[in-house]
Structure formats: structure tokens, C-alpha cells
Design an enzyme around this catalytic site. Structure first.
Site, PDB file in Angstrom:
ATOM      1  CG  HIS A 178      -8.431 -10.073  -0.231  1.00  0.00           C
ATOM      2  ND1 HIS A 178      -8.575 -11.251   0.095  1.00  0.00           N
ATOM      3  CD2 HIS A 178      -8.006 -11.077  -1.388  1.00  0.00           C
ATOM      4  CE1 HIS A 178      -8.921 -12.751  -0.193  1.00  0.00           C
ATOM      5  NE2 HIS A 178      -8.310 -11.898  -1.378  1.00  0.00           N
ATOM      6  CG  ASP A 179      -8.892  -9.672  -4.989  1.00  0.00           C
ATOM      7  OD1 ASP A 179      -8.839  -9.481  -4.893  1.00  0.00           O
ATOM      8  OD2 ASP A 179      -7.956 -11.468  -4.849  1.00  0.00           O
TER       9      ASP A 179
ATOM     10  CE  LYS B 291      -8.859  -9.677  -8.322  1.00  0.00           C
ATOM     11  NZ  LYS B 291      -7.782 -11.111  -8.172  1.00  0.00           N
TER      12      LYS B 291
ATOM     13  CG  HIS C 188      -5.679  -6.545  -1.387  1.00  0.00           C
ATOM     14  ND1 HIS C 188      -6.525  -5.720  -1.836  1.00  0.00           N
ATOM     15  CD2 HIS C 188      -4.929  -8.044  -1.997  1.00  0.00           C
ATOM     16  CE1 HIS C 188      -7.005  -6.345  -3.187  1.00  0.00           C
ATOM     17  NE2 HIS C 188      -6.620  -7.763  -2.882  1.00  0.00           N
TER      18      HIS C 188
END
Length: 516
Positions: free
Chosen positions: A379-380, A383, A434
Site C-alpha cells: 500500500h505504501d 513512499k 488508499h
């Protein structure tokens, strides 16, 4: 009137023979003498190593109750005239048209043939045989019952084969799915036991190879039951040594013989087939209740099964191991990214666990839940582009810094999109969406409500809850009550309100998973 000649001749003491079961025969007649004579005439009856279990009914109403509660009756010896002139015909109609039982063989016995003409009765009531009591000698009764049992056996075999084929066809649509593989194995076992004439399915398949019901590898002496039917069904997931019937010294020797000879061992009324391929160590098929006269064709079928079923098991085994490696890789990748944000770690593990729990409450299919849990660690991933100075900044972000952060979902989407892997595709969607909000105020696209994929909505709730409960560089640890209060305040704004209702209803379980 019962014919006395049924009693004629000597009745020597029946020879003691080994049996493996019983055929159920229901005698329906209002004359007690008929029941007694029928049982006497067939007292030494034996077919396919099975004797007869007699059941008695003295009226049509009583017969209907017994038949309704026993769907495995093979033959009904049915009187026509009992409490009414057509009581027997009403029973036949009940069996065929109300219970839809096409297997049981119905043999009419009547003392008044003119009351129910044979041709009309057989055509209208699906009767299998029609006999006058005056013509039914002991020998003819034996012949009629034997013929009926053969027909019943063949119909049951066809029915079981049909059920087995349905399982195999259903499973073949997704043969490499773990659950459908188990269904496939059960279907093939049902086919095998049906063709071999085992009657009710009594079989099990045990292996020391890694499978869904055998979560860890074991030694070659420690086989685990992974598929079973009949009396063995309760032992799935247990070691073979735990199966009561296997504890006899004779069976233990037979199992050892099958492994050492890498072959099929036939003894008494059972077989043990060694199943092997280039990857396996030891896998065994155990089938009990076999007839004593297995043909060469039946033995060839067992050999074919033993060869091919192991190949099927090992194909799914390789897939399970591949998916496990893929899942671990994704979790490690997500964990490496989160490690830059929080040195304590554990965020990915918590998000995956909370995501799976919330998805099950929402009502997603098991296959969807597993897919979501595998994709959630990504999900990240966007980053990865952000510098440590920005990720670890303790003070409030500037407008330019915030705009840079808001680009990370787009980068995550770009990194993952275009993959042929379904997991990576869902990971791309989650990474992209998300940070969207239920009311449309989120980023990067301002998606609103159910335009946001349910996977992303679920991950958002799990991600925020875990982040609130965890001490981060820019904030302290929140209590469960504080985190729940935030989720409720933001329901309908940031979060899908239906999901927050589910979390609130089950909040103690949600917290327990977080702490585990």
C-alpha cells in the site's frame, strides 16, 4: 395366506462367513406371518459379502415413515392391500413422486392379483417386479431379491459416479486452487470407491508432503491424512497413527509393506496403494470395504489413480510454495519501506491481519480475502521515492513538502501497474487509492464513495488504526478508545461508514488482533 411350501425341505445351520455390511430390505405387509416367513426364507442370504437387515412395516402409513427416515433401503417387498385396497400403491407413489427416490427397488406382493392388474401397476407406479404370493416360493423369492439388489447396486454406483464426476468437473475449472484441488481429490476418491464396488465410500489419502491440511513437513514415518471419506472423514489433518482402525498390527504391517515395496497391497477387504512421483517421499491411499473379486480392470484403475493423484497433489504443492515465497517477498518489500518510517516495525504484519479480519466481516469471499492480504503490504510502496528528511520530519510539513507526499500514491501505481500478476495489480490499485476519502476530499484523484475500490477502503481503515495505535516520529501512541473515537468521527468523511460500523461492533476483536 402364507404358503406352507416356503418351509419345505431341510434348513441346515448356515455356515459362518465373514461379512462387510448389510443390505436393508423393508417388508411391508399387514400379515405378521409374511414377515416371519420372508425372514426365514432369506436367513442365509449373502450377496457381495453382505447379509440382509430386515425392517418391518404393517401398514402403508408405517411404511412411509420408515422409508422417509431411511434413504438407504435397497428393496421394498410391498403388499398392495392393507388398511385400504390401494395402500401399497400409495406407498409406491410416495417413494417415487414425493421422496424422489429412484434407487430403491419396489417389488409388489399381492394375494389378490385382480385387485391391481400387473400391467397397469408396473406402467403407472414405477414398480420393478410384481409377484403373486401364491407363486413366490423360497427359491423365487431368493431370485427376486438377488435381482433387485443387483439393480440397486448398479444404480447406487452410477449415482456415486455422477457425484464424483460433478466434483471433478467443478474442480477442473480452477484445478490449481487449493480448495478445488481438495474437491478434485475427494471426487476422484468417490469415483474410485464407486467403481470398485465399495458401497459407501470408505477411503483416505495420507502423505508426508506439504499440503493445506499438513502445514509442516514430517518424517516418512509420520503420514498425515489430507483427504478422507466415510468413517475416516473425521481424521483429516491427523496422523495416520491416530486412526483407530489402522492401529492393528496386521494393518501396520500392510502399510509398511506398501511403502517398502512401493506397490499396492491387497488384503482381505481393503487395499493400500503407494502413490509416488519424482518429488514425493511417501503417500498412501487406503480403501476399505472392497469386494473379494476385484477384476484386473479394477486393479489397473487403482494403479492409474495411485500414479496420477500424486502428480496432482505435487502440482498444487509447488504452487503453494511459489505463492508463499511471493507473499513473503511482498511483505519484506513493504516492511523495508515502513522501516524507514518506523524503526519499531510490525506495521505491515498488523495491517495484513486487520485487513483480513475486516474483509471477512464485510463478507468478501475467502479467495478475495487471501488476495487482499497478499496485496496489502504494497500500500505504501510509492513512499520509496520520498527522502528520509521528509519521511522523518517531526515538525509540520510545508505546502511544497505536502504536495511531494501527495505524489507518492501515483508513483506506487506507476511502479506496479502493467504486471501480469493479479496480486501486483490489486497492489497497484491499493497503493493508488488508499489515501482517497469517502467524501471525495482525498488524493491523488479525489475519488468518492464506492468509486474507491473496496480493497483500498479496507486497507485505509486498517492502516490508519495501526498508525494511530503506534508511536511514530511525529506522534505518540494512542489508546484503543482514542483510535476508535477518531474512526467514528471520520466515518462518512475519510472512511466508508459501513466499515467503521463493522469495526465498532467488533472493536474488541479488532484490538485483540492488533495486540497479537
Amino acid at each position: 395366506m402364507v404358503d406352507d411350501f416356503l418351509f419345505s425341505g431341510d434348513n441346515p445351520e448356515p455356515e459362518q462367513v465373514k461379512t462387510i455390511g448389510k443390505w436393508k430390505v423393508l417388508v411391508v405387509d399387514d400379515e405378521p406371518e409374511v414377515h416371519a416367513v420372508t425372514k426365514l426364507a432369506l436367513s442365509d442370504f449373502l450377496y457381495q459379502e453382505k447379509t440382509i437387515e430386515f425392517m418391518s412395516a404393517y401398514s402403508g402409513a408405517e411404511a412411509r415413515d420408515i422409508i422417509r427416515d431411511n434413504n438407504d433401503i435397497a428393496i421394498v417387498l410391498l403388499d398392495v392391500v392393507m388398511e385400504t385396497d390401494d395402500a401399497g400403491l400409495n406407498v409406491a407413489n410416495y417413494i417415487r413422486n414425493e421422496l424422489k427416490n429412484k434407487n430403491v427397488r419396489i417389488i409388489l406382493r399381492t394375494g389378490q392379483p385382480g385387485q391391481a392388474p400387473e400391467k397397469q401397476v408396473i406402467l403407472n407406479y414405477d414398480i420393478n417386479d410384481y409377484k403373486s404370493k401364491t407363486e413366490l416360493t423360497a427359491q423365487k423369492l431368493f431370485t427376486v431379491v438377488l435381482s433387485g439388489l443387483r439393480s440397486y447396486r448398479d444404480l447406487r454406483s452410477l449415482e456415486q459416479s455422477h457425484e464424483g464426476l460433478k466434483k471433478i468437473i467443478s474442480a477442473s475449472a480452477d484445478i490449481f486452487n487449493v480448495h478445488s484441488m481438495e474437491q478434485f481429490i475427494d471426487g476422484v476418491m468417490q469415483q474410485l470407491t464407486s467403481v470398485l464396488g465399495c458401497g459407501e465410500e470408505q477411503a483416505m489419502y495420507a502423505t508426508d508432503s506439504f499440503m493445506i491440511n499438513c502445514p509442516s513437513r514430517s518424517t516418512s514415518k509420520d503420514l498425515t491424512v489430507v483427504a478422507a471419506q466415510g468413517q475416516f472423514a473425521d481424521y483429516i489433518g491427523h496422523q495416520v497413527s491416530d486412526v483407530d482402525v489402522i492401529k492393528s498390527s496386521q494393518l501396520q504391517e500392510a502399510f509398511s509393506q506398501a511403502i517398502s515395496s512401493r506397490s499396492i497391497v491387497y488384503q482381505d477387504n481393503y487395499l493400500i496403494a503407494y502413490c509416488h512421483s519424482k518429488f514425493s517421499t511417501n503417500s498412501l491411499l487406503f480403501v476399505s470395504g472392497l469386494p473379494s473379486d476385484l477384476s484386473d480392470t479394477h486393479r489397473d484403475l487403482v494403479e492409474l489413480f495411485a500414479k496420477n493423484v500424486q502428480i496432482a497433489f505435487e502440482s498444487i504443492q509447488l504452487k503453494v510454495e511459489l505463492e508463499s515465497s511471493q507473499t513473503e517477498l511482498l511483505e519484506r518489500l513493504g516492511g523495508a519501506i515502513e522501516k524507514r518510517l518506523n524503526d519499531a516495525g510490525g506495521h505491515i504484519r498488523n495491517v495484513v491481519a486487520l485487513t483480513g479480519l475486516l474483509a471477512s466481516w464485510y463478507g468478501l469471499e475467502e479467495s478475495e480475502i487471501e488476495m487482499l492480504k497478499k496485496a496489502a503490504p504494497l500500500h505504501d510502496i510509492g513512499k520509496i521515492s520520498l527522502p528520509d528528511t521528509l519521511l522523518k520530519k517531526q515538525s509540520e510539513l510545508t505546502d511544497d513538502e505536502w504536495e511531494q507526499v501527495k505524489k507518492s500514491p501515483l508513483l506506487g501505481h506507476e511502479i506496479l501497474k502493467g504486471s501480469n500478476s493479479e496480486i501486483i495489480q490489486f497492489g497497484s490499485t491499493i497503493a493508488y487509492q488508499h489515501y482517497e476519502n469517502w467524501d471525495g476530499s482525498g488524493y491523488p484523484k479525489g475519488l468518492k464513495g464506492k468509486d474507491i475500490h473496496i480493497f483500498a477502503r479496507i486497507v485505509k481503515v486498517a492502516n490508519v488504526y495501526d498508525s494511530l495505535r503506534t508511536a511514530l516520529i511525529y506522534k505518540g501512541e494512542w489508546s484503543h478508545d482514542q483510535a476508535m473515537q477518531y474512526l467514528k468521527e471520520k466515518a462518512g468523511i475519510e472512511f466508508d461508514p459501513g466499515l467503521i460500523d463493522l469495526v465498532e461492533t467488533n472493536h474488541q476483536k479488532f484490538e485483540a488482533v492488533f495486540k497479537s
